[in-house]
Design a protein around this motif. Structure first.
Motif, PDB file in Angstrom:
ATOM      1  N   ILE A  37     -30.047  71.824   9.110  1.00  0.00           N
ATOM      2  CA  ILE A  37     -31.246  72.405   9.708  1.00  0.00           C
ATOM      3  C   ILE A  37     -31.917  71.378  10.613  1.00  0.00           C
ATOM      4  N   ASP A  38     -32.301  71.831  11.786  1.00  0.00           N
ATOM      5  CA  ASP A  38     -33.102  70.996  12.690  1.00  0.00           C
ATOM      6  C   ASP A  38     -34.566  71.242  12.331  1.00  0.00           C
ATOM      7  N   TRP A  39     -35.173  70.272  11.659  1.00  0.00           N
ATOM      8  CA  TRP A  39     -36.535  70.445  11.165  1.00  0.00           C
ATOM      9  C   TRP A  39     -37.582  70.250  12.254  1.00  0.00           C
ATOM     10  N   GLY A  40     -37.186  69.789  13.417  1.00  0.00           N
ATOM     11  CA  GLY A  40     -38.135  69.651  14.513  1.00  0.00           C
ATOM     12  C   GLY A  40     -39.270  68.710  14.163  1.00  0.00           C
ATOM     13  N   ASN A  41     -40.463  69.049  14.641  1.00  0.00           N
ATOM     14  CA  ASN A  41     -41.648  68.228  14.396  1.00  0.00           C
ATOM     15  C   ASN A  41     -42.630  68.908  13.457  1.00  0.00           C
ATOM     16  N   GLY A  42     -42.140  69.880  12.668  1.00  0.00           N
ATOM     17  CA  GLY A  42     -43.030  70.587  11.751  1.00  0.00           C
ATOM     18  C   GLY A  42     -43.672  69.643  10.759  1.00  0.00           C
ATOM     19  N   GLY A  43     -44.917  69.882  10.413  1.00  0.00           N
ATOM     20  CA  GLY A  43     -45.624  69.001   9.491  1.00  0.00           C
ATOM     21  C   GLY A  43     -45.601  69.530   8.079  1.00  0.00           C
ATOM     22  N   GLY A  44     -45.971  68.685   7.152  1.00  0.00           N
ATOM     23  CA  GLY A  44     -46.073  69.109   5.758  1.00  0.00           C
ATOM     24  C   GLY A  44     -44.721  69.254   5.118  1.00  0.00           C
ATOM     25  N   GLY A  45     -44.721  69.863   3.941  1.00  0.00           N
ATOM     26  CA  GLY A  45     -43.465  70.158   3.260  1.00  0.00           C
ATOM     27  C   GLY A  45     -42.839  68.898   2.719  1.00  0.00           C
ATOM     28  N   GLY A  46     -41.596  68.696   3.069  1.00  0.00           N
ATOM     29  CA  GLY A  46     -40.882  67.544   2.579  1.00  0.00           C
ATOM     30  C   GLY A  46     -40.217  67.837   1.258  1.00  0.00           C
ATOM     31  N   GLY A  47     -39.877  66.825   0.547  1.00  0.00           N
ATOM     32  CA  GLY A  47     -39.181  66.988  -0.719  1.00  0.00           C
ATOM     33  C   GLY A  47     -37.799  66.390  -0.616  1.00  0.00           C
ATOM     34  N   SER A  48     -37.398  65.670  -1.650  1.00  0.00           N
ATOM     35  CA  SER A  48     -36.142  64.940  -1.565  1.00  0.00           C
ATOM     36  C   SER A  48     -34.943  65.733  -2.065  1.00  0.00           C
ATOM     37  N   ASN A  49     -35.147  66.722  -2.909  1.00  0.00           N
ATOM     38  CA  ASN A  49     -34.035  67.405  -3.553  1.00  0.00           C
ATOM     39  C   ASN A  49     -33.534  68.562  -2.703  1.00  0.00           C
ATOM     40  N   ILE A  50     -33.121  68.264  -1.481  1.00  0.00           N
ATOM     41  CA  ILE A  50     -32.775  69.313  -0.533  1.00  0.00           C
ATOM     42  C   ILE A  50     -31.451  69.968  -0.886  1.00  0.00           C
ATOM     43  N   GLY A  51     -30.441  69.185  -1.192  1.00  0.00           N
ATOM     44  CA  GLY A  51     -29.108  69.736  -1.322  1.00  0.00           C
ATOM     45  C   GLY A  51     -28.762  70.356  -2.655  1.00  0.00           C
ATOM     46  N   GLY A  52     -29.495  70.021  -3.715  1.00  0.00           N
ATOM     47  CA  GLY A  52     -29.151  70.561  -5.028  1.00  0.00           C
ATOM     48  C   GLY A  52     -27.779  70.090  -5.469  1.00  0.00           C
ATOM     49  N   ASP A  53     -27.049  70.952  -6.172  1.00  0.00           N
ATOM     50  CA  ASP A  53     -25.769  70.528  -6.722  1.00  0.00           C
ATOM     51  C   ASP A  53     -24.646  70.513  -5.689  1.00  0.00           C
ATOM     52  N   THR A  54     -24.950  70.926  -4.470  1.00  0.00           N
ATOM     53  CA  THR A  54     -23.939  70.810  -3.410  1.00  0.00           C
ATOM     54  C   THR A  54     -24.504  69.979  -2.262  1.00  0.00           C
ATOM     55  N   LYS A  55     -25.339  69.042  -2.609  1.00  0.00           N
ATOM     56  CA  LYS A  55     -25.956  68.181  -1.619  1.00  0.00           C
ATOM     57  C   LYS A  55     -24.890  67.403  -0.850  1.00  0.00           C
ATOM     58  N   PRO A  56     -24.938  67.396   0.484  1.00  0.00           N
ATOM     59  CA  PRO A  56     -23.935  66.651   1.258  1.00  0.00           C
ATOM     60  C   PRO A  56     -23.923  65.183   0.862  1.00  0.00           C
ATOM     61  N   SER A  57     -22.758  64.585   0.924  1.00  0.00           N
ATOM     62  CA  SER A  57     -22.641  63.183   0.552  1.00  0.00           C
ATOM     63  C   SER A  57     -23.459  62.324   1.492  1.00  0.00           C
ATOM     64  N   THR A  58     -23.918  61.186   0.990  1.00  0.00           N
ATOM     65  CA  THR A  58     -24.776  60.314   1.782  1.00  0.00           C
ATOM     66  C   THR A  58     -24.040  59.762   2.992  1.00  0.00           C
ATOM     67  N   THR A  59     -22.691  59.784   2.958  1.00  0.00           N
ATOM     68  CA  THR A  59     -21.938  59.242   4.090  1.00  0.00           C
ATOM     69  C   THR A  59     -22.066  60.114   5.326  1.00  0.00           C
ATOM     70  N   THR A  60     -22.529  61.373   5.139  1.00  0.00           N
ATOM     71  CA  THR A  60     -22.647  62.258   6.297  1.00  0.00           C
ATOM     72  C   THR A  60     -23.974  62.080   7.028  1.00  0.00           C
ATOM     73  N   LYS A  61     -24.887  61.312   6.451  1.00  0.00           N
ATOM     74  CA  LYS A  61     -26.177  61.126   7.080  1.00  0.00           C
ATOM     75  C   LYS A  61     -26.028  60.243   8.307  1.00  0.00           C
ATOM     76  N   LYS A  62     -26.573  60.694   9.436  1.00  0.00           N
ATOM     77  CA  LYS A  62     -26.429  59.967  10.679  1.00  0.00           C
ATOM     78  C   LYS A  62     -27.728  59.269  11.051  1.00  0.00           C
ATOM     79  N   TYR A  63     -27.607  58.013  11.421  1.00  0.00           N
ATOM     80  CA  TYR A  63     -28.755  57.242  11.871  1.00  0.00           C
ATOM     81  C   TYR A  63     -28.642  57.032  13.382  1.00  0.00           C
ATOM     82  N   PRO A  64     -29.775  56.907  14.053  1.00  0.00           N
ATOM     83  CA  PRO A  64     -29.711  56.713  15.510  1.00  0.00           C
ATOM     84  C   PRO A  64     -29.020  55.410  15.871  1.00  0.00           C
ATOM     85  N   THR A  65     -28.248  55.453  16.931  1.00  0.00           N
ATOM     86  CA  THR A  65     -27.586  54.250  17.413  1.00  0.00           C
ATOM     87  C   THR A  65     -28.576  53.406  18.208  1.00  0.00           C
TER      88      THR A  65
END
Length: 358
Positions: free
Chosen positions: A146-174
């Motif tokens: 999901i492209d979360w854009g610049n929406g405010g509020g919300g958040g929460g760390s438990n996004i993926g649940g039991d099928t949460k994507p592996s941390t290796t798929t997280k992309k950081y800016p170059t």
């Protein structure tokens, strides 16, 4: 029409702006994907039934209002309205069959995973006769990422649940991306460029046969993904660095007609520029429904003339019939719409529009 991905992401951003937890939003979107047949269209009508909208409201106490608003407003406006209608729980639709309150669900106070929240939403808000939960669970892979854009509020760390994507798929800016962002945001680079320092427009007094889209498409293909949106830096359209909607259309007209005009018009002054080129306005009004086909070279101006300056207006140009091209804030650069109607559907902020053609 805009794409499913654009509608899905915009719905997510609207819900996030209301302060919802991100994992909760994913659960709501999983249900929305199932209910809308994978379209996320705010005007989705149930085949052979009366259910309507992204979440298929049926026999709601305000059913008429839901349908009327979606059909009389832009697609983007209707998506936001339905998201707000859902969050405000109007009328009281939530029955705590899952053992949690509406507020606890919205903010995921129990830190549940997306799959449990999808089930809770289904049995407590949706309440179908046959839940078809697996279809809603399968929708997870359709709504993510999901492209979360610049929406405010919300958040929460438990996004993926039991099928949460592996941390290796997280992309950081170059480093290159960081430097590009720095360049875009630096005050020096948001000052207007001096047109005298730029290459002159190709001369020739006008293309044979009318509008020539070849240099325009070459410009788009060269600068798409690199040129960024900026009102103060609108003269950057000459160098391909930055532009706003009207400076982009102005330059496309310069290129398309091979003239030496160096004026970057606004949504207000574009009307006279088009008339000077021999254009005629063949349709206009508050009802954003196009009745005439869009030919290469046609221009759309949004916003009633006299009050369309700045954010009060927008404009796009048909560079390859029937597709409309523009430079817009949301995309932070150049974008293509499948048709003039798609352009009208997505650019919802104005209440009047004009279609110019030759």
């Amino acid at each position: 029409m805009s794409t499913m991905i654009e509608r899905k992401n915009y719905a997510a951003q609207c819900l996030l702006a209301r302060g919802l937890n991100k994992t909760t939003i994913i659960a709501i979107l999983c249900n929305g994907y199932h209910e809308s047949g994978g379209s996320f269209s705010p005007t989705q009508q149930q085949i052979g039934g009366s259910a309507f909208g992204i979440w298929q409201w049926d026999r709601n106490l305000r059913q008429g209002e839901i349908i009327s608003y979606a059909r009389s407003h832009s697609e983007k406006d209707a998506i936001k309205w339905q998201c707000n209608f859902l969050v405000d729980n109007r009328p009281n639709q939530w029955i705590a069959h899952a053992g949690i309150s509406w507020n606890d669900f919205l903010h995921n106070t129990g830190n549940r995973d997306w799959k449990w929240l999808t089930w809770a939403f289904c049995v407590s808000w949706e309440r179908p006769g046959v839940p078809l939960m697996q279809s809603r669970y399968n929708a997870y892979n359709k709504v993510m990422p999901i492209d979360w854009g610049n929406g405010g509020g919300g958040g929460g760390s438990n996004i993926g649940g039991d099928t949460k994507p592996s941390t290796t798929t997280k992309k950081y800016p170059t480093m290159s991306q960081c430097m590009s962002l720095y360049d875009k945001m630096h005050p020096h680079n948001n000052n207007p460029e001096n047109p005298d320092n730029n290459k002159p427009n190709p001369g020739g007094g006008g293309a044979v046969g009318g509008f020539d889209n070849t240099p325009c498409l070459a410009y788009y293909n060269t600068h798409h993904g690199h040129l960024y949106y900026s009102m103060p830096g609108r003269a950057g359209v000459y160098s391909g660095r930055s532009a706003d909607c009207s400076s982009f259309v102005s330059y496309m007209l310069h290129l398309g007609y091979h003239d030496n005009n160096t004026i970057l018009y606004t949504t207000e002054t574009l009307h006279d520029r088009l008339k000077g080129l021999g254009y005629q306005c063949i349709e206009q009004g508050a009802n954003r429904v196009a009745h005439h086909p869009f030919k290469t070279g046609d221009v759309i101006i949004l916003g009633r003339r006299g009050s369309s300056s700045g954010a009060g207006g927008h404009t796009g140009i048909c560079l390859e019939s029937p597709k409309i091209y523009d430079c817009n804030y949301t995309s932070n650069g150049l974008k293509i719409y499948a048709s003039g109607q798609a352009f009208l559907n997505w650019n919802y902020a104005t209440n009047y529009w004009y279609h110019y053609t030759k």
